[in-house]
Design an enzyme around this catalytic site. Sequence first.
Site, PDB file in Angstrom:
ATOM      1  N   HIS A   5       5.696  -5.705  -3.489  1.00  0.00           N
ATOM      2  CA  HIS A   5       4.803  -6.701  -2.893  1.00  0.00           C
ATOM      3  C   HIS A   5       4.520  -6.341  -1.423  1.00  0.00           C
ATOM      4  CE1 HIS A   5       2.920 -10.464  -2.033  1.00  0.00           C
ATOM      5  NE2 HIS A   5       3.469 -11.142  -3.038  1.00  0.00           N
ATOM      6  N   GLU A  62      -0.362  -4.150  -3.764  1.00  0.00           N
ATOM      7  CA  GLU A  62       0.926  -4.233  -4.434  1.00  0.00           C
ATOM      8  C   GLU A  62       0.936  -3.436  -5.745  1.00  0.00           C
ATOM      9  OE1 GLU A  62       1.744  -8.437  -4.926  1.00  0.00           O
ATOM     10  OE2 GLU A  62       0.310  -8.890  -3.336  1.00  0.00           O
TER      11      GLU A  62
END
Length: 322
Positions: free
Chosen positions: A191, A296
């Site tokens: 992330h 991500e």
Amino acid sequence: MVERANKPKTLSSTPALPPQATVTFSDDNSRVIAELPTGERVEVLLYGATVISWKDASGDEKLWLSEAAKLDGSKAVRGGIPLVFPVFGSVPDHLKTKDLPQHGFARTSRWEFLGKSTSESLEGETTNDPSVKLDFGLSSGAPGLDPKAAAHWPYKFNLIYSVTLNRESLTTNILATNDDSQSFECHVLLHTYLRVNDITAVSVTGLGGAQYVDKVDSAKTKTQPTEGPLTITGETDRVYTPAENTVTVSEGSTEKYRVTRDKFSNVVVWNPWIDKAEGLADFAPKDGYRQMLCIEPGTVDSWQTVEAGDALAGAQTISLVG
């Protein structure tokens, strides 16, 4: 004793080793800091094995970290590079992960630092590219494992996470091994919060023609136009399945980052924009959405089945190109 005609001469001085990368712990042993002899630096919080800082040789920060991020292990970190495993978001209808924290337990567990390795090129080479690799581990039964994982994830597993710092790039690699006697299903995602100067000047290429799920628009499946780059003009939350392995982030006419994924099928692009940022308690400053963009890499559009004794791996390399 017989004198050799061509015996070696005595060295006038011992050759010095090339400068080495340094690896240190913070005073409270909560984080690991690695620095190259050329000045590049990375900082990893043991809670979540979260990369919370990555600086180039001039000290410029490349990752966005919320000013309200909790770095004391009380909750997942907002910013940097949190690890998502074994579930992306929340999936109420998935029996084995429905009771886990959002985005799983990897980012809410304290990892063990397993060690470092370094490499430097020889003196006299045309390129001098020192690097340092930090390895972290988390497994079922580990003392730092989030208690919710132990209660709701009934599998034996082993995670190895590596963070490799080079002069012009940062690579993060995760390996998830199933040590159980039965298979399990999982998602994996890195992330990554990239720091930018002005989100309104940012464009993203490498997604043209890719299908994506638009989570801001009722999870509709759409296709990214092939003409022109992606620009961010409002709340963006999309799960792309691109054909290309590299996504390039530019500001104005200048390329800034290239994010190359390995063994991951998806790229999530996220920016909360104004209203969503206001609603996130740990997002600060509230206009910080202007200085960040999440790119991500991961595999989250479908469940990945890892058979007993098998492993799932994936990696990203973020290269500086500006």
